[in-house]
Design a protein around this motif. Structure first.
Motif: not given
Ligand code: ADP
Ligand code: ASP
Ligand code: MG
Length: 448
Positions: A30-35
């Protein structure tokens, strides 16, 4: 059309071992928009239990394994609040577990994949409960393989096609899938070999043109050696593809040995970090700064030494070719080789020794000369830069080993490694002594 996907994140068994661990991992996504793609392993211990079930000798043993797995999976279903959207699939998987028992080949791969199939179902739901647009997509629609059950080989082109279709069909969503699992051309489930979820992540990253892969586990990166063998082992901030691939091949369990192949082909950096403490980690990439004489040590157990002795070798030609042709005929893969005037000593990888060196092969080998087989050995590998041209490397290594017996040493063929065989009982001590001498007395670039 190629849809760019930036990050593939893989969570190993300990990172999805229970509801709390799963929550920490989901938060990292959730913390990484690039996931873009998330690959999950079975909860820690579940695949071992499935292997136990597939080999159970009696019905009571089989039922014990089934109970263990049922409890583990039910824990997630309950903790997630028994979501309606999951019920049908959850009960289908439970029925499959209830109906399962000792098996082999294709049926065994179907059974072994069960842990990952539960895990990805739950993980996608956990992400949705955190407000993420996550969808579970079975790996059989993504990873295409051949039909070598238990150690399937991927079909890279077909995998790429399938991944591109999935990304196109699910724009704006996070794809959650099983590691370790694929499917052959007929749709039968296959597995990539134990620990294969790392490999799945790299294959998916390759197919998706991702620009970054993250392997989340229970250690803060690739260490100077397995921290269980040397408590003072330190995580390395960065490592080249070549060095990390050697370490993985020689036994650094934190990465499946084949993981770096797709990453190297597509030049995708691979990060390794810990879900228990997400600060720091190791980045594996093509170019790294500086040279490191000693990078890390690895230990691989279960090694077999095969020695063929024949006076025919003396001043003759073609002897080695005959020996290797015979081994190749039986699909026995050879790791290390040394020769003297009248003998060849070589080591076989685990699969080679377990399955292939049976009586009939030994009989055939006897046509070449006297055969000696020594089991219960361990391979110790020192990985670094320019080891073959740096003075005193072998002297330092043997000095550190003290009285530990070394039946075989390979040094010089590669600038990146020096390999020794020791008795399996001496393996941990060999690593501890070498680590103390070569790493703890020198300053190692640490990840954090
Ligand atoms: P996962 O279930 O997340 O895939 P694994 O158990 O397969 O995790 O791999 C992580 C383990 O690998 C660590 O707990 C560690 O004991 C072991 N390991 C072996 N060699 C190394 C190394 N050089 N660096 C870090 N970990 C290592
Ligand atoms: N669950 C599989 C295993 O334990 C694959 C993995 O964890 O990478 O081997
Ligand atoms: Mg692993």
């Amino acid at each position: 059309m190629n849809i760019p996907a930036s990050r593939v994140l893989k969570f190993g068994g300990t990172s999805v071992a229970d509801y709390d661990a799963q929550g920490r991992s989901a938060q990292l996504v959730a913390n990484q928009p690039e996931s873009r793609i998330v690959v999950v392993s079975a909860a820690a211990g579940v695949t071992n239990a499935l292997v136990g079930l597939s080999q159970a000798k009696d019905s009571a043993t089989a039922e014990n394994f089934r109970n263990l797995i049922r409890d583990r999976e039910q824990h997630f279903f309950d903790a997630l609040g028994e979501p309606d959207a999951l019920k049908a699939t959850y009960w289908t998987l439970m029925e499959e577990l209830d109906a399962s028992g000792p098996c082999a080949g294709q049926a065994r791969d179907q059974l072994l994949s069960l842990g990952e199939r539960f895990s990805s179902l739950f993980f996608a739901e956990r992400l949705r409960q955190l407000g993420m647009p996550a969808v579970q997509l079975p790996a059989r629609f993504l990873i295409a393989t051949d039909s070598q059950f238990g150690h399937a080989e991927p079909d890279v082109a077909r995998t790429r096609q399938q991944v591109q279709v999935a990304l196109n069909d699910h724009q704006g969503e996070i794809l959650v899938t099983e590691g370790f699992v694929g499917a052959d051309i007929d749709g039968n489930l296959t597995t990539l070999g134990r620990g294969g979820s790392d490999y799945s992540a790299a294959l998916l990253a390759e197919g998706a043109d991702a620009d970054w892969v993250e392997i989340w586990t229970d250690v803060k990166g690739l260490y100077t050696t397995d921290p269980r063998l040397a408590p003072k082992a330190r995580p390395l901030a960065e490592l080249s593809f070549a060095q990390a691939a050697e370490l993985a091949t020689f036994g650094a369990k934190v990465l499946h040995p084949k993981t770096l192949w797709p990453a190297m082909r597509h030049d995708i950096p691979v990060f390794i970090g810990s879900t228990l403490d997400a600060s720091g980690g190791t980045v594996i990439r093509r170019e790294v700064t500086g040279e490191r004489r000693y990078a890390a040590l690895a230990l691989r157990k279960n090694q077999t030494l095969l020695k063929i002795t024949s006076p025919e070798m003396l001043y003759s030609y073609g002897f080695l070719a005959r020996a290797f042709t015979l081994l190749a005929k039986h699909q026995i893969s050879v790791d290390l080789v040394t020769t003297s005037e009248i003998s060849i000593a070589l080591t076989l990888d685990e699969r080679g020794s377990e399955q292939a060196l049976d009586e009939s092969v030994l009989e055939e080998l006897k046509s070449l000369g006297t055969i000696e087989v020594q089991e219960g050995l361990a391979l110790v590998a020192l990985v670094g830069d320019n080891l073959n041209t740096t003075p005193k490397v072998a002297a330092e290594v043997f000095d550190a080993l003290g009285g530990i017996n070394v039946p075989l040493i390979c040094h010089g063929a590669s600038p990146h490694n020096l390999c020794l065989l020791v008795e399996e009982k001496d393996g941990p001590q060999a690593i501890a002594r070498l680590h103390e001498r070569l790493f703890e007395r020198l300053k190692i670039a640490a990840a954090s």
